[in-house]
Design a protein around this motif. Structure first.
Motif, short mmCIF file in Angstrom:
data_model
loop_
_atom_site.label_atom_id
_atom_site.label_comp_id
_atom_site.label_asym_id
_atom_site.label_seq_id
_atom_site.Cartn_x
_atom_site.Cartn_y
_atom_site.Cartn_z
N LYS A 128 59.31 22.87 40.27
CA LYS A 128 60.33 22.19 39.48
C LYS A 128 59.97 22.20 37.99
O LYS A 128 60.82 22.52 37.14
CB LYS A 128 60.47 20.74 39.96
CG LYS A 128 61.44 19.90 39.13
CD LYS A 128 61.48 18.47 39.63
CE LYS A 128 62.40 17.60 38.78
NZ LYS A 128 62.45 16.20 39.26
N ASN A 129 58.73 21.90 37.68
CA ASN A 129 58.32 21.84 36.28
C ASN A 129 58.31 23.22 35.63
O ASN A 129 58.53 23.35 34.43
CB ASN A 129 56.95 21.19 36.17
CG ASN A 129 56.98 19.71 36.48
OD1 ASN A 129 58.04 19.07 36.42
ND2 ASN A 129 55.83 19.13 36.82
N ASP A 156 56.42 19.83 42.84
CA ASP A 156 56.61 19.53 41.42
C ASP A 156 56.24 20.70 40.53
O ASP A 156 56.81 20.86 39.43
CB ASP A 156 55.78 18.30 41.03
CG ASP A 156 56.39 17.00 41.53
OD1 ASP A 156 57.59 17.02 41.90
OD2 ASP A 156 55.68 15.98 41.54
#
Length: 625
Positions: free
Chosen positions: A144-145, A141
């Motif tokens: 992705k973030n 994550d």
């Protein structure tokens, strides 16, 4: 340094590929030249960042090239005016130049239209990533973030400018995959509120250490500060600003190899090509990049744009002979007589006003300021140049090698274009691969810690904490050698003066003045530099209507600031092609007529004061649909 040729390398790879497959029977079978498919290309982190590279390239184009768009931002302020006085068309009389159906994107007119069309290109590239983020594969994550945060930054970067240049504008939050003709304008405040949310996310997730030219956590923080200030959330802006400068201190000691060069100083170091490449530079927060000696890089052309047209045939000796030349006399060994390589071959597009060249440099406060006119190493005057025309040497002229003297009979056209001082330390970029030195390849600052200190100072001004405002202004001033200010010295004029001293050819000056104009109107804070005048959001662009070229003080801060400080606009300054004029409604720029006319199923509003505004409808609210 050996010049890298990316095209030759590609050719070698292609040739090797053909050699490897030539022994196979199917090598002549036709194959598509490209397998690009968004769903495939944007399937992982590398594809996502490749798409964001288009956003970064788009950012670079604002600052690079002849008549770069950043010039329009500076010219629509009190810092400078258009200086090319040899033709009709350039943005001088804004009542004519800034009409919706005028040529709004041309090197010979204005780049207002560039900001509209390229702004939405940047939004498009960012939205492609945002819309496809859930379809890609990431290692975790955090990765992705970080990608999503970078895309949010680039979208917000464009919308911050669009809402301060054009006001209420269409808001797009997703990828558009087919022709669309039903755009509507959205309320600028609601767009900014959405950008604030996105930037909070970006500031949390985008990493601090990135390759030069990529979006960093600090860059997200600076833009978040700007949006917070536009929305009058000064406490949050201060909080973010303090975090940024704690992690990215100002460069206060000389650095790079330039520190040993004669007639230079810390400001030369900071703004040199070497400084923008130096990984020890803690002050640079966001750059656009163009690397020296790499094919495909762009040339910034700061010297062509900002340096006077000293090579004009009308710069003559007192006895009437041609005084200056790009080619030097045969056998000349004095490097200062090579005006082209010493100063750059300017054409005077960006003609500084007396506000920038004189008024902000006070003998009692900026006498030792390394950024200022009193420092002859940092600034150059036309009188510093020397007559170098080869014919003067061959003709044994007594003026050869002597300092220039302004001709008494110089015309207004030539006085405007050919005779003014300029900040040499800021715009000089060596251009060794060219015959004429216009300004070469270099990274360029978008955000620096110095601006963060000035933004923190402004936030404290709005909060009426003038002691803290002075403290933060002095961080920048004392680094440059200027005398510190006291709380009693601080007002909005002092803050804008300091931005002019520090951020010439970096900041979007028009955008910042418009942001402040809206802040005065929104907060109803009395403006002390205009006698306590109070502004209002109602009719901030004037009354509108036919022939509404209103030239009246008191309607908005942008107009009052520009006409009170510029020695050109609305002062009767003219030459044979135009007179310098601005009106109240030029606070915001015209939406290009083509964008409105081709939007046949929707309504894009025109700004008040321009033809077409009578057809406006109530703008939509982001999040309310």
């Amino acid at each position: 340094m050996k010049r890298i040729n990316l095209y030759k390398k590609s050719a070698i790879v292609m040739l090797a590929t053909v050699t490897l497959v030539a022994c196979k029977k199917d090598w002549l079978t036709p194959k598509p030249l490209s397998f690009y498919e968004p769903g495939v290309a944007l399937s992982d982190v590398n594809g996502m960042y490749s798409t964001l590279t288009a956003c970064e390239r788009n950012m670079r184009h604002e600052y690079f090239g002849d008549a770069a768009p950043i010039l329009t931002e500076i010219i629509q302020s009190e810092i400078a005016v258009e200086g090319t006085t040899d033709k009709a068309g350039p943005q001088m009389d804004m009542d004519i130049a800034l009409l919706p159906d005028a040529d709004l994107n041309n090197v010979n007119t204005t780049k207002v239209g560039w900001y509209w069309y390229e702004g939405y290109k940047g939004v498009k590239y960012a939205n492609t990533v945002i819309s496809r983020i859930d379809n890609a594969t990431f290692k975790d994550d955090n990765e992705k973030n970080a990608v999503l945060g970078s895309a949010y930054f680039h979208r917000a970067y464009r919308y911050f400018k669009l809402t301060h240049q054009f006001g209420n504008v269409p808001y797009l939050d997703q990828e558009i995959e087919e022709p669309k003709y039903d755009f509507y304008s959205y309320d600028r405040w609601s767009i900014l509120e959405k950008m604030k949310q996105d930037l909070e996310f970006a500031y949390q997730w985008v990493p601090e250490k990135v390759d030069r030219g990529r979006t960093s956590k600090a860059a997200c923080g600076v833009l978040l500060m700007k949006v917070c200030m536009a929305l009058t959330d000064f406490d949050r802006a201060i909080q973010v600003g303090k975090e940024i400068v704690a992690a990215h201190p100002l460069m206060k000691e000389r650095f790079t190899a330039n520190r040993t060069k004669p007639n230079t100083n810390l400001m030369f170091d900071l703004h040199s090509v070497e400084a923008k490449l130096d990984i020890s530079n803690t002050e640079g927060l966001m750059y656009v990049v163009s690397y020296p000696e790499v094919d495909g890089s762009d040339r910034i052309q700061t010297m062509r744009n900002a340096v006077p047209f000293w090579n004009s045939g009308n710069v003559k000796t007192p006895d009437g002979k041609a005084g200056t030349s790009v080619p030097v006399a045969a056998g000349e060994t004095d490097p200062e007589l090579d005006l082209n390589r010493t100063y750059g071959r300017g054409i005077g597009r960006l003609r500084s006003t007396s506000y920038f060249t004189s008024a902000i440099w006070r003998a009692d406060k900026e006498a030792n300021d390394m950024r200022g006119i009193f420092n002859h190493n940092s600034w150059r005057r036309m009188e510093d140049l020397r007559y170098n025309h080869p014919s003067l040497k061959t003709g044994n002229s007594p003026w050869y090698g002597k300092n220039l003297v302004k001709p008494l009979a110089m015309s207004p056209e030539d006085t405007i274009r050919c005779w003014y001082p300029w900040p040499h330390f800021k715009v000089f970029v060596p251009d060794p691969l060219q015959t004429q030195w216009n300004g070469g390849e270099t990274p360029w600052y978008i955000y620096r810690s110095a601006e963060v200190y000035l933004m923190i100072a402004e936030c404290y001004y709005w909060k009426n904490d003038l002691a803290q405002a002075a403290l933060n202004l002095n961080e920048v001033r004392t680094r440059a050698g200027a005398s510190p200010l006291t709380a009693g010295d601080v007002n909005i004029g002092e803050i804008l003066d300091e931005r002019a001293r520090e951020l010439y050819y970096e900041e979007n000056r028009h955008v910042e003045l418009v942001r402040i104009a809206y802040t005065y109107a929104k907060t109803q804070k009395p403006c002390e530099i205009f006698g306590g005048r109070v502004y209002s959001l109602e009719n901030i662009s004037g009354p509108g209507g036919t022939n509404s070229n209103v030239k009246q003080m008191g309607v908005n801060f942008w107009y009052d600031r520009v006409v009170s400080k510029s020695n050109f606009y609305n002062k009767g300054v003219k030459h044979k092609w135009a007179e310098y004029k601005v009106s109240v409604h030029h606070l915001l720029w015209p939406v290009p007529a083509n964008a409105i006319n081709t939007n046949i199923k929707g309504v894009i509003n025109q700004n008040i004061g321009y033809p077409g505004a009578e057809r406006n409808v109530t703008p939509l609210q982001v999040g309310a649909e």
